[in-house]
Design an enzyme around this catalytic site. Structure first.
Site: not given
Ligand code: BES
Ligand code: ZN
Ligand code: ZN
Length: 483
Positions: A263, A337
């Site tokens: 991230k 997931r």
């Molecule tokens: N934990 C995050 C989702 C999230 C983002 C929760 C912001 C709360 C605030 C999750 O693990 C994630 O990073 N999801 C990605 C998925 C993508 C790579 C398909 C996302 O939502 O960007």
């Molecule tokens: Zn994530």
């Protein structure tokens, strides 16, 4: 701990502050007419100058003076149309504003809404919630007692119920607000064992070797890049004579760096809250056990960090989940997931009547629904309606999104049974479609709480940081199913 009691009628009790409700256009609510009459003619002019009309969320505080047995009278705007959530929110706003008052009395519960004593209890206690563990000089919370004026004997049970629910939400908030460095999986699991002992539910913890023996391939894949080993936690509430069963699964990523699909610095700032789903199921279990609900409840919390160590999983790696299905990991940041797949597989083996998972799963859901509304997806309309009803009763907002089968092909993989990301659009749906592969035919509801799990700022009974969103819905659901 703040004590909540039902006291004498407002004219006969006393305190540091009295909170009375006022409707829009300054129509006095219960107790407000009495207080306004005693305060005298200057009050209307004062409230005019303070722009106090009775709009929801407004507070106007005036000195009680000679003729009234309260140091302060706090007029609390409740708006034009009052419902259960209004009562919680106004109580929360008052709770937040009155942390320096030792004894607070109120008539808010007399507003003509069912079970208002409970709503006031929940709102006020959550409004006063604070996470000060790491502050040297925290702002003091001096409130010792909330007196529900004229609530009567019968209110005791509702107050107690409210205390249990608010306590469970506060517990979830505490777990979420804890820094990631202070809650590695083993530590968090040990804390859950303690919580179980105290509340009366049993807890089994699988360590890393046991996770391997149990074939939790999703959890181990995500955990591979972390020095702190993962844990799978299974909580059980088994009352005598239960005739229905519920399984809960909560995403427990104690820190989500994204893994090798890392991230941004900004994107990581709040990622200690990525275990909000696990915190919600722990909070719910605490309340379910304390209330002794007549339903079998099993809660599963896969706990791990998502880190970038030298042994981290790589984009392109393939994981085998507990139920035997394989997932190609193309983005290590879509990790929730993967751990939920194991958790759901395990939950499904118990053949419960209903499975509900709760997870800060996708940024897409947050983009779509914002920070006050959770996404709800389900493989069964009745199950969806049941959870929607529980959320409505609890005052937590959820919105159903379609589990659109046409999008299933987006997670087709060329090497495995599926891949862990879909295309650019509908990310909350493609994530849920992956989860659906692990519940078999069991009625299942998925709650994506990426938006409402945390709040940037405090408002009414919502505190800044972890909100504990979902706890109240899950408790209300267990209560409904217990009958
Ligand atoms: N934990 C995050 C989702 C999230 C983002 C929760 C912001 C709360 C605030 C999750 O693990 C994630 O990073 N999801 C990605 C998925 C993508 C790579 C398909 C996302 O939502 O960007
Ligand atoms: Zn994530
Ligand atoms: Zn995550």
């Amino acid at each position: 701990m703040i004590e909540i009691v039902s006291g004498a009628e407002v004219e006969e009790t006393s305190g540091d502050a009295l909170v009375v409700p006022v409707f829009e256009e300054r129509v006095w609510g219960p107790g407000a007419d009495w207080a306004a009459g005693l305060l005298g003619g200057w009050l209307e002019g004062y409230l005019d100058r303070a722009d106090f009309t009775g709009k929801l969320g407004q507070l106007a505080s005036v000195p009680g003076g000679e003729r009234i047995d309260y140091d302060e009278v706090v007029f609390a705007g409740v708006g034009a149309e009052v419902d259960a959530e209004t009562v919680r929110r106004v109580a929360g706003t008052a709770g937040r504003a009155l942390t320096r008052h030792r004894i607070v009395a109120t008539t808010l519960h007399q507003i003509g809404i069912d079970d208002a004593a409970e709503l006031v209890t929940v709102g006020f206690l959550l409004g006063q919630y604070h996470f000060d563990k790491y502050r040297s000089d925290p702002p003091p919370i001096l409130t010792e007692q909330l007196v529900l004026a004229g609530a009567g004997e019968g209110a005791g049970e509702r107050i107690e119920h409210g205390r249990v629910v608010a306590g469970a939400v506060a517990l979830a908030r505490d777990l979420i607000n804890e820094p990631a460095g202070a809650k590695p999986p083993a530590t968090l699991a040990a804390r859950i064992v303690e919580i179980g002992k105290e509340a009366g539910f049993s807890v089994s913890v699988y360590d890393e070797a046991e996770c391997a023996a149990e074939r939790f391939g999703g959890l181990l894949g995500v955990a591979a890049g972390a020095d702190n080993p993962p844990r799978m936690v299974v909580m059980r509430h088994r009352p005598e004579g239960a005739t229905s069963s519920l399984a809960l699964v909560g995403k427990g990523i104690v820190f989500d760096s994204g893994g090798l699909s890392i991230k941004t610095a900004k994107g990581m700032e709040t990622m200690k809250t990525d275990m909000s789903g696990a915190a919600a199921v722990v909070g719910a279990m605490q309340a379910i056990a304390r209330l002794g609900l007549a339903i079998d409840v099993t809660a599963v919390a896969p706990l791990t960090e998502n880190m970038t160590g030298g042994s981290a999983q790589r984009p392109g790696d393939v994981l085998r989940i507990r139920n035997g299905k394989t997932i190609e990991v193309l983005n290590t940041d879509a990790e929730g997931r993967l751990v939920l797949a194991d958790g759901l597989s395990l939950a499904a083996e118990g053949e419960p009547d209903l499975i509900v998972d709760i997870a800060t799963l996708t940024g897409a859901c947050r983009v779509g629904l914002g920070s006050r509304v959770g996404g709800l997806l389900a493989n069964n309309d009745d199950a969806a309606a049941t959870v929607e009803a529980a959320a409505r009763e609890a005052g937590e907002k959820v919105w159903r999104l379609p589990l659109e089968p046409e999008y299933r092909k987006e997670i087709d993989s060329t090497v495995a049974d599926m891949k862990n990301i879909g295309g650019s659009y509908g990310g909350a749906i493609t994530a849920a479609l992956l989860l659906a592969e692990f519940v078999g035919d069991i009625p299942w509801v998925h709650l994506d709480i990426a938006g409402p799990a945390r709040a940037d700022a405090a408002a009414d009974y919502t505190s800044e940081g972890g909100t504990g969103f979902g706890v109240r819905t899950l408790v209300a659901l267990a209560e409904q199913l217990a009958g």
